[in-house]
Design a protein around this motif. Structure first.
Motif, PDB file in Angstrom:
ATOM      1  N   SER A 351      -0.539  -4.008   0.039  1.00 28.93           N
ATOM      2  CA  SER A 351       0.841  -3.524   0.074  1.00 28.93           C
ATOM      3  C   SER A 351       1.120  -2.502  -1.021  1.00 28.93           C
ATOM      4  O   SER A 351       1.877  -1.550  -0.809  1.00 28.93           O
ATOM      5  CB  SER A 351       1.800  -4.712  -0.065  1.00 28.93           C
ATOM      6  OG  SER A 351       1.557  -5.416  -1.277  1.00 28.93           O
ATOM      7  N   SER A 352       0.516  -2.668  -2.194  1.00 22.36           N
ATOM      8  CA  SER A 352       0.751  -1.730  -3.299  1.00 22.36           C
ATOM      9  C   SER A 352      -0.119  -0.483  -3.197  1.00 22.36           C
ATOM     10  O   SER A 352       0.264   0.589  -3.685  1.00 22.36           O
ATOM     11  CB  SER A 352       0.495  -2.414  -4.646  1.00 22.36           C
ATOM     12  OG  SER A 352       1.352  -3.513  -4.820  1.00 22.36           O
ATOM     13  N   LYS A 353      -1.281  -0.595  -2.560  1.00 17.93           N
ATOM     14  CA  LYS A 353      -2.234   0.512  -2.520  1.00 17.93           C
ATOM     15  C   LYS A 353      -2.035   1.432  -1.324  1.00 17.93           C
ATOM     16  O   LYS A 353      -2.651   2.497  -1.262  1.00 17.93           O
ATOM     17  CB  LYS A 353      -3.665  -0.039  -2.502  1.00 17.93           C
ATOM     18  CG  LYS A 353      -4.017  -0.868  -3.723  1.00 17.93           C
ATOM     19  CD  LYS A 353      -5.431  -1.391  -3.644  1.00 17.93           C
ATOM     20  CE  LYS A 353      -5.791  -2.221  -4.876  1.00 17.93           C
ATOM     21  NZ  LYS A 353      -7.180  -2.736  -4.807  1.00 17.93           N
ATOM     22  N   LEU A 365      -6.515   1.825  -7.427  1.00 19.74           N
ATOM     23  CA  LEU A 365      -5.227   1.700  -8.120  1.00 19.74           C
ATOM     24  C   LEU A 365      -5.308   0.585  -9.152  1.00 19.74           C
ATOM     25  O   LEU A 365      -5.546  -0.576  -8.812  1.00 19.74           O
ATOM     26  CB  LEU A 365      -4.110   1.417  -7.108  1.00 19.74           C
ATOM     27  CG  LEU A 365      -2.694   1.337  -7.670  1.00 19.74           C
ATOM     28  CD1 LEU A 365      -2.245   2.707  -8.165  1.00 19.74           C
ATOM     29  CD2 LEU A 365      -1.735   0.799  -6.626  1.00 19.74           C
ATOM     30  N   ASN A 366      -5.105   0.943 -10.419  1.00 25.80           N
ATOM     31  CA  ASN A 366      -5.163  -0.039 -11.491  1.00 25.80           C
ATOM     32  C   ASN A 366      -3.806  -0.711 -11.680  1.00 25.80           C
ATOM     33  O   ASN A 366      -2.766  -0.179 -11.276  1.00 25.80           O
ATOM     34  CB  ASN A 366      -5.599   0.623 -12.804  1.00 25.80           C
ATOM     35  CG  ASN A 366      -7.007   1.170 -12.722  1.00 25.80           C
ATOM     36  OD1 ASN A 366      -7.872   0.569 -12.096  1.00 25.80           O
ATOM     37  ND2 ASN A 366      -7.234   2.321 -13.334  1.00 25.80           N
ATOM     38  N   ARG A 370       1.988   2.037 -12.916  1.00 24.01           N
ATOM     39  CA  ARG A 370       3.236   1.533 -12.354  1.00 24.01           C
ATOM     40  C   ARG A 370       3.851   2.500 -11.348  1.00 24.01           C
ATOM     41  O   ARG A 370       4.746   2.132 -10.596  1.00 24.01           O
ATOM     42  CB  ARG A 370       4.247   1.254 -13.471  1.00 24.01           C
ATOM     43  CG  ARG A 370       3.756   0.347 -14.573  1.00 24.01           C
ATOM     44  CD  ARG A 370       3.072  -0.886 -14.064  1.00 24.01           C
ATOM     45  NE  ARG A 370       3.889  -1.671 -13.154  1.00 24.01           N
ATOM     46  CZ  ARG A 370       3.437  -2.685 -12.439  1.00 24.01           C
ATOM     47  NH1 ARG A 370       2.158  -3.026 -12.493  1.00 24.01           N
ATOM     48  NH2 ARG A 370       4.247  -3.349 -11.647  1.00 24.01           N
ATOM     49  N   THR A 371       3.401   3.751 -11.345  1.00 21.72           N
ATOM     50  CA  THR A 371       3.887   4.756 -10.389  1.00 21.72           C
ATOM     51  C   THR A 371       2.739   5.156  -9.481  1.00 21.72           C
ATOM     52  O   THR A 371       1.656   5.506  -9.949  1.00 21.72           O
ATOM     53  CB  THR A 371       4.444   5.988 -11.119  1.00 21.72           C
ATOM     54  OG1 THR A 371       5.486   5.578 -12.001  1.00 21.72           O
ATOM     55  CG2 THR A 371       5.004   6.989 -10.127  1.00 21.72           C
ATOM     56  N   ARG A 383       5.364   1.631  -7.584  1.00 16.84           N
ATOM     57  CA  ARG A 383       4.394   0.849  -6.811  1.00 16.84           C
ATOM     58  C   ARG A 383       5.001  -0.455  -6.290  1.00 16.84           C
ATOM     59  O   ARG A 383       4.673  -0.883  -5.173  1.00 16.84           O
ATOM     60  CB  ARG A 383       3.140   0.552  -7.636  1.00 16.84           C
ATOM     61  CG  ARG A 383       3.381  -0.278  -8.877  1.00 16.84           C
ATOM     62  CD  ARG A 383       2.089  -0.606  -9.566  1.00 16.84           C
ATOM     63  NE  ARG A 383       1.305  -1.583  -8.814  1.00 16.84           N
ATOM     64  CZ  ARG A 383      -0.001  -1.784  -8.988  1.00 16.84           C
ATOM     65  NH1 ARG A 383      -0.660  -1.081  -9.879  1.00 16.84           N
ATOM     66  NH2 ARG A 383      -0.637  -2.692  -8.285  1.00 16.84           N
ATOM     67  N   ASP A 384       5.897  -1.102  -7.052  1.00 14.99           N
ATOM     68  CA  ASP A 384       6.495  -2.350  -6.592  1.00 14.99           C
ATOM     69  C   ASP A 384       7.469  -2.112  -5.435  1.00 14.99           C
ATOM     70  O   ASP A 384       7.514  -2.888  -4.476  1.00 14.99           O
ATOM     71  CB  ASP A 384       7.225  -3.040  -7.758  1.00 14.99           C
ATOM     72  CG  ASP A 384       6.272  -3.472  -8.853  1.00 14.99           C
ATOM     73  OD1 ASP A 384       5.096  -3.718  -8.539  1.00 14.99           O
ATOM     74  OD2 ASP A 384       6.697  -3.564 -10.019  1.00 14.99           O
TER      75      ASP A 384
END
Length: 404
Positions: A351-353, A365-366, A370-371, A383-384
């Protein structure tokens, strides 16, 4: 004895004994020589204990027979520990095996007879509490409640339990009511009107920076960053060091001598822990209730591997304080009350990637990023928030597939 019988049946492939059969065997054991002390305890207490044990073993055996994907018979830490000490693992060390409740920390509970228990506006009468033979024995069994008119009088009570958390005694009881619950599906005009009034579905991304980020740009803050929590945690740290020093001062050989001041310090420490727990529970209840009151058409959440996340030693404390599983549990049962479907996304769904615009998956993506910056379409987004949007679209796709 009862525990060993159930495990022997499980190993040999026999049918598990029911609680009725085990209660009959326990009655014979209770009246045998050398077990006279069991007569001092009400038979309802032992009866309910056997019933609870049978329920725990039924759940354990059902999980063992299902053998879900990713199931591990023994925890890796337990295997390494037993290899170090030179012992072999047994069936009692398997994951999910019922454990005895420890009385060392004061957290224990017991059952009361639902027929003999009685309530007034201010008192509760328990069964066989006082062992006095005087005429006022019935008066001694009445205990004053801390709150008035909390439990209905002259009702049918079910499964009353008494628990002690180390500080207070709690009495929980089920009440049978004549109120009729509405059916889950009702084709009346009022129900159709309520369905039309519902807003679109939402996706919820759980995390550490914020407890939850919702797809409608709403955020639920992290309660552990507030000043009240930080002050309480600071007090707890100082009190823990104080208790540790007192234990070392009162050490006599291999044992410790508990003084009155040490007991007082431990009670203050317990009170602070209860206070922290209550603040976090209240925050989660308020957040989940506010989400359900919006009446979304559905709610989509992630199936997080909290046990795996806890292995990160740098973030384990922060993850534990967030109570992520409790948030999901409350969303699920409150949504069931409000007749709102809950969609649980697959654990490995990125979902985040995944870019919310072009669908590109950024595998490298680490956690520190956060962006999200998409290398294909140039999309720049938090990202959230992107994870919450992807979960919303995931829920819409699942709902369409289930409808078709």
């Amino acid at each position: 004895m009862i525990k060993f019988k159930q495990m022997d049946n499980f190993r040999e492939g026999h049918k598990i004994q029911t609680d009725n059969d085990l209660r009959k065997e326990f009655t014979i054991l209770r009246h045998s020589e050398g077990n006279e002390w069991l007569q001092d305890v009400s038979n309802n207490v032992t009866k309910q204990a056997i019933k609870d044990l049978c329920i725990a073993y039924k759940n354990f055996f059902r999980k063992q027979n299902q053998k879900q994907p990713g199931y591990i018979k023994y925890a890796s830490k337990k295997i390494a520990h037993y290899n170090r000490i030179g012992k072999s693992l047994t069936v009692y060390d398997m994951n999910g095996h019922p454990k005895f409740r420890s009385k060392k920390n004061g957290d224990f509970r017991f059952y009361q007879d639902n027929v003999k228990i009685q309530f007034t506006e201010t008192h509760a009468k328990l069964e066989s509490l006082a062992g006095s033979r005087r005429k006022n024995r019935q008066r001694l069994n009445w205990i004053r409640l801390a709150e008035r008119n909390r439990i209905p009088v002259r009702a049918k009570y079910m499964n009353p339990r008494i628990a002690f958390d180390g500080e207070r005694w709690w009495l929980s009881v089920g009440i049978q009511t004549t109120r009729h619950l509405k059916p889950l599906r009702r084709l009346s005009f009022a129900c159709k009107k309520r369905r039309q009034a519902r807003s679109e579905g939402i996706g919820i991304d759980l995390g550490i920076k914020d407890l939850a980020v919702i797809s409608d740009t709403t955020k639920v803050g992290n309660i552990n960053k507030t000043r009240a929590i930080r002050i309480l945690k600071k007090k707890r740290r100082r009190l823990q060091r104080q208790v540790s020093r007192k234990y070392q001062m009162n050490k006599k050989g291999d044992s410790y001598c508990k003084t009155s001041n040490l007991i007082k310090s431990e009670k203050r420490l317990l009170r602070i822990n209860h206070r922290l727990t209550n603040i976090r529970q209240n925050h989660i209840h308020q957040a989940t209730t506010a989400i359900i009151k919006r009446k979304p058409s559905f709610v989509c959440l992630e199936a997080l591997n909290v046990r795996g996340m806890m292995k990160n030693r740098y973030l384990s404390e922060k993850i534990q304080e967030q109570n992520l599983y409790e948030f999901r549990r409350q969303i699920e049962y409150k949504a069931r009350w409000a007749k709102i479907p809950v969609v649980i996304a697959d654990r490995w769904y990125p979902s985040s990637k995944t870019c919310v615009i072009c669908g590109h998956v950024k595998k490298d993506l680490n956690l520190s990023e956060r962006t999200y910056v998409c290398p294909v379409c140039g999309n720049v987004i938090d990202r959230d928030f992107q994870a919450a949007l992807n979960l919303k679209y995931y829920g819409e796709a699942e709902r369409m597939n289930s409808a078709s």
